[in-house]
Enzyme design. Structure first.
Site, PDB file in Angstrom:
ATOM      1  N   CYS A 105       0.820  -1.229   0.000  1.00 20.26           N
ATOM      2  CA  CYS A 105       0.000   0.000   0.000  1.00 20.26           C
ATOM      3  C   CYS A 105       0.849   1.273   0.000  1.00 20.26           C
ATOM      4  O   CYS A 105       0.355   2.351  -0.333  1.00 20.26           O
ATOM      5  CB  CYS A 105      -0.954   0.009   1.191  1.00 20.26           C
ATOM      6  SG  CYS A 105      -2.107  -1.359   1.159  1.00 20.26           S
ATOM      7  N   HIS A 241      -3.305   7.549   1.734  1.00 19.44           N
ATOM      8  CA  HIS A 241      -3.681   6.210   1.277  1.00 19.44           C
ATOM      9  C   HIS A 241      -5.082   5.936   1.798  1.00 19.44           C
ATOM     10  O   HIS A 241      -5.408   6.237   2.950  1.00 19.44           O
ATOM     11  CB  HIS A 241      -2.680   5.191   1.831  1.00 19.44           C
ATOM     12  CG  HIS A 241      -3.134   3.769   1.631  1.00 19.44           C
ATOM     13  ND1 HIS A 241      -3.574   3.305   0.414  1.00 19.44           N
ATOM     14  CD2 HIS A 241      -3.233   2.731   2.498  1.00 19.44           C
ATOM     15  CE1 HIS A 241      -3.919   2.030   0.546  1.00 19.44           C
ATOM     16  NE2 HIS A 241      -3.722   1.659   1.793  1.00 19.44           N
ATOM     17  N   ASN A 271     -10.088  -0.006  -0.615  1.00 21.85           N
ATOM     18  CA  ASN A 271      -8.631   0.098  -0.533  1.00 21.85           C
ATOM     19  C   ASN A 271      -8.035  -0.513  -1.801  1.00 21.85           C
ATOM     20  O   ASN A 271      -8.097  -1.720  -2.007  1.00 21.85           O
ATOM     21  CB  ASN A 271      -8.145  -0.648   0.716  1.00 21.85           C
ATOM     22  CG  ASN A 271      -6.639  -0.564   0.904  1.00 21.85           C
ATOM     23  OD1 ASN A 271      -5.913  -0.125   0.006  1.00 21.85           O
ATOM     24  ND2 ASN A 271      -6.166  -0.984   2.058  1.00 21.85           N
TER      25      ASN A 271
HETATM   26  N1  ACO Z   1     -18.651  -7.648   8.906  1.00 23.77           N
HETATM   27  C1  ACO Z   1     -19.141  -7.848  10.143  1.00 23.77           C
HETATM   28  N2  ACO Z   1     -18.380  -8.066  11.200  1.00 23.77           N
HETATM   29  C2  ACO Z   1     -17.051  -8.099  11.010  1.00 23.77           C
HETATM   30  C3  ACO Z   1     -16.455  -7.892   9.752  1.00 23.77           C
HETATM   31  C4  ACO Z   1     -17.327  -7.671   8.671  1.00 23.77           C
HETATM   32  N3  ACO Z   1     -16.885  -7.461   7.415  1.00 23.77           N
HETATM   33  N4  ACO Z   1     -15.119  -7.951   9.882  1.00 23.77           N
HETATM   34  C5  ACO Z   1     -14.863  -8.194  11.181  1.00 23.77           C
HETATM   35  N5  ACO Z   1     -16.027  -8.274  11.856  1.00 23.77           N
HETATM   36  C6  ACO Z   1     -16.225  -8.558  13.255  1.00 23.77           C
HETATM   37  C7  ACO Z   1     -15.069  -9.297  13.861  1.00 23.77           C
HETATM   38  O1  ACO Z   1     -15.122 -10.667  13.573  1.00 23.77           O
HETATM   39  C8  ACO Z   1     -15.273  -9.010  15.327  1.00 23.77           C
HETATM   40  O2  ACO Z   1     -16.244  -9.865  15.819  1.00 23.77           O
HETATM   41  P1  ACO Z   1     -16.052 -10.570  17.253  1.00 23.77           P
HETATM   42  O3  ACO Z   1     -16.005  -9.409  18.205  1.00 23.77           O
HETATM   43  O4  ACO Z   1     -17.245 -11.415  17.357  1.00 23.77           O
HETATM   44  O5  ACO Z   1     -14.753 -11.304  17.150  1.00 23.77           O
HETATM   45  C9  ACO Z   1     -15.843  -7.593  15.302  1.00 23.77           C
HETATM   46  O6  ACO Z   1     -16.323  -7.363  13.963  1.00 23.77           O
HETATM   47  C10 ACO Z   1     -14.809  -6.529  15.620  1.00 23.77           C
HETATM   48  O7  ACO Z   1     -13.660  -6.822  14.854  1.00 23.77           O
HETATM   49  P2  ACO Z   1     -12.392  -5.923  14.907  1.00 23.77           P
HETATM   50  O8  ACO Z   1     -11.322  -6.517  14.050  1.00 23.77           O
HETATM   51  O9  ACO Z   1     -12.082  -5.641  16.330  1.00 23.77           O
HETATM   52  O10 ACO Z   1     -12.993  -4.629  14.218  1.00 23.77           O
HETATM   53  P3  ACO Z   1     -12.333  -3.260  14.011  1.00 23.77           P
HETATM   54  O11 ACO Z   1     -13.173  -2.221  14.575  1.00 23.77           O
HETATM   55  O12 ACO Z   1     -10.880  -3.269  14.392  1.00 23.77           O
HETATM   56  O13 ACO Z   1     -12.426  -3.095  12.446  1.00 23.77           O
HETATM   57  C11 ACO Z   1     -11.024  -3.267  10.516  1.00 23.77           C
HETATM   58  C12 ACO Z   1     -11.800  -4.009  11.581  1.00 23.77           C
HETATM   59  C13 ACO Z   1     -12.011  -2.470   9.676  1.00 23.77           C
HETATM   60  C14 ACO Z   1     -10.299  -4.265   9.627  1.00 23.77           C
HETATM   61  C15 ACO Z   1     -10.043  -2.328  11.204  1.00 23.77           C
HETATM   62  O14 ACO Z   1      -9.300  -2.996  12.179  1.00 23.77           O
HETATM   63  C16 ACO Z   1      -9.117  -1.682  10.252  1.00 23.77           C
HETATM   64  O15 ACO Z   1      -9.519  -0.889   9.428  1.00 23.77           O
HETATM   65  N6  ACO Z   1      -7.825  -1.960  10.355  1.00 23.77           N
HETATM   66  C17 ACO Z   1      -6.864  -1.378   9.481  1.00 23.77           C
HETATM   67  C18 ACO Z   1      -6.551  -2.374   8.505  1.00 23.77           C
HETATM   68  C19 ACO Z   1      -6.604  -1.913   7.112  1.00 23.77           C
HETATM   69  O16 ACO Z   1      -7.251  -0.969   6.718  1.00 23.77           O
HETATM   70  N7  ACO Z   1      -5.852  -2.637   6.317  1.00 23.77           N
HETATM   71  C20 ACO Z   1      -5.784  -2.420   4.950  1.00 23.77           C
HETATM   72  C21 ACO Z   1      -4.447  -2.856   4.477  1.00 23.77           C
HETATM   73  S1  ACO Z   1      -3.193  -1.966   5.244  1.00 23.77           S
HETATM   74  C22 ACO Z   1      -3.417  -0.477   4.828  1.00 23.77           C
HETATM   75  O17 ACO Z   1      -3.808  -0.228   3.717  1.00 23.77           O
HETATM   76  C23 ACO Z   1      -3.197   0.523   5.811  1.00 23.77           C
END
Ligand code: ACO
Length: 314
Positions: A105, A241, A271
């Site tokens: 990324c 990004h 993304n």
């Molecule tokens: N739909 C519904 N529920 C979901 C989904 C989904 N698509 N994805 C995860 N969940 C659930 C999880 O399973 C979890 O459930 P649980 O509590 O029963 O285990 C709950 O939602 C919370 O999950 P978290 O991972 O804690 O959710 P969070 O608020 O952290 O959001 C996310 C997840 C959106 C991936 C976030 O952590 C994030 O944006 N991280 C940055 C990662 C990123 O953007 N990466 C891209 C590549 S790197 C880059 O480009 C920077």
């Protein structure tokens, strides 16, 4: 600038049939509303070529006016040759040189930094810098924590050598900052590759990536700004990004920068990894928001971890 997005638009609701998710969850946690997916048989170099053609047309240039192509991607068509040489051929460009940059990324920030160094060292005068990806090819469609986040697309920018005054009032790239730290390879990676004899799927510990992202993005932006002899108040636009609206908002807040001066396209594109910054630059300039003379800060982080920032005057 130019960009290209594949025709197929995929809404959040479409994922509800295949994984336990909802439009509401995806919007609230990421800001994403839709993304584009490449058609069957459509490759990264196809997307890159379309973006490059748009940039050449906007600049009033022909392919043979370009000295080099630097293409950022983690999803090249083949193991080799590079997607960049495929684009070179597809454009009918018969001189110069072309190569890929792989920093996931952060790829476009790395590519811009490399292109700038090639210009400063006299290797090339006009460079086509492209970010292009087909991340839909490395999704695990049964993993709701990743498959809803990514999209396909390409953006291209043409950099040209020009004498400046050597001050921060000059147009073009003013400062750059690149970083990586391989200790964090396990929080964001693809579990396959040539050497392991498989294509693999993207794996991510989202919370961990989130935590690193906000801290490292703000810091790299500040480092590049300081190198340019500039501060927060000088920024006209942050062009980040586009991974997650919450990361974008938290980083802008750390930089004390208002959200109405941040280019946000994540809602429309998801993304798109190395393509996300050139897509945002292209959309922001086409809409007339980014204007000549504006001071821009771009920042990105991705697998590696690899991250960095470029400060430029439009
Ligand atoms: N739909 C519904 N529920 C979901 C989904 C989904 N698509 N994805 C995860 N969940 C659930 C999880 O399973 C979890 O459930 P649980 O509590 O029963 O285990 C709950 O939602 C919370 O999950 P978290 O991972 O804690 O959710 P969070 O608020 O952290 O959001 C996310 C997840 C959106 C991936 C976030 O952590 C994030 O944006 N991280 C940055 C990662 C990123 O953007 N990466 C891209 C590549 S790197 C880059 O480009 C920077």
């Amino acid at each position: 600038m130019g960009h290209y997005l594949p025709d197929r638009v995929v809404t959040n609701a479409e994922f509800e049939a295949s994984v336990d998710t909802s439009d509401e969850w995806i919007r609230a946690r990421t800001g994403i509303e839709q993304r584009h997916f490449a058609a069957e048989g459509q490759t990264t170099s196809d997307l890159a070529r379309r973006a490059a053609e748009a940039a050449l047309e906007n600049a009033g240039l022909k392919a043979d006016d370009i000295d080099a192509i630097v293409l950022a991607t983690s999803t090249a068509d083949l193991t080799f040759p590079s997607a960049a040489t495929m684009v070179q051929h597809a454009l009918g460009m018969t001189r110069g040189f072309a190569f890929d940059v792989q920093a996931v990324c952060a790829g476009f920030v790395y590519a811009l930094t490399n292109a700038n160094a090639l210009i400063v060292s006299g290797q090339a005068e006009r460079i086509l810098v492209i970010g292009a990806e087909t991340f839909s090819r490395i999704m695990d469609w049964s993993d709701r924590t990743t498959c809803v986040l990514f999209g396909d697309g390409a953006g291209a920018l043409i950099l040209e050598a020009q004498e400046g005054q050597g001050s921060s009032a000059d147009r073009g790239i003013l400062a750059t900052d690149l970083n990586s730290d391989g200790r964090h390879r396990d929080i964001l990676y693809v579990d396959g590759g040539v050497s392991t004899q498989s294509t693999g799927h993207l794996r991510m510990q989202g919370k961990e990536v989130f935590r690193h992202a906000v801290e490292k993005l703000a810091k790299t932006a500040e480092t590049a700004l300081a190198r340019a002899g500039l501060g927060h108040d000088d920024i006209d636009w942050i062009v980040p990004h586009q991974a997650n609206l919450r990361i974008i908002t938290a980083t802008a807040k750390k930089l004390n920068h208002p959200m109405d001066r941040v280019i946000v396209t994540v809602q429309d594109h998801g993304n798109t990894s190395a393509a996300s910054i050139p897509l945002a630059l292209s959309v922001g300039s086409a809409e007339g928001r980014i204007k000549q003379g504006d001071l821009l800060v771009t920042e990105a982080i991705g697998g590696g971890l690899a991250w960095g920032s470029v400060v430029l005057r439009w």
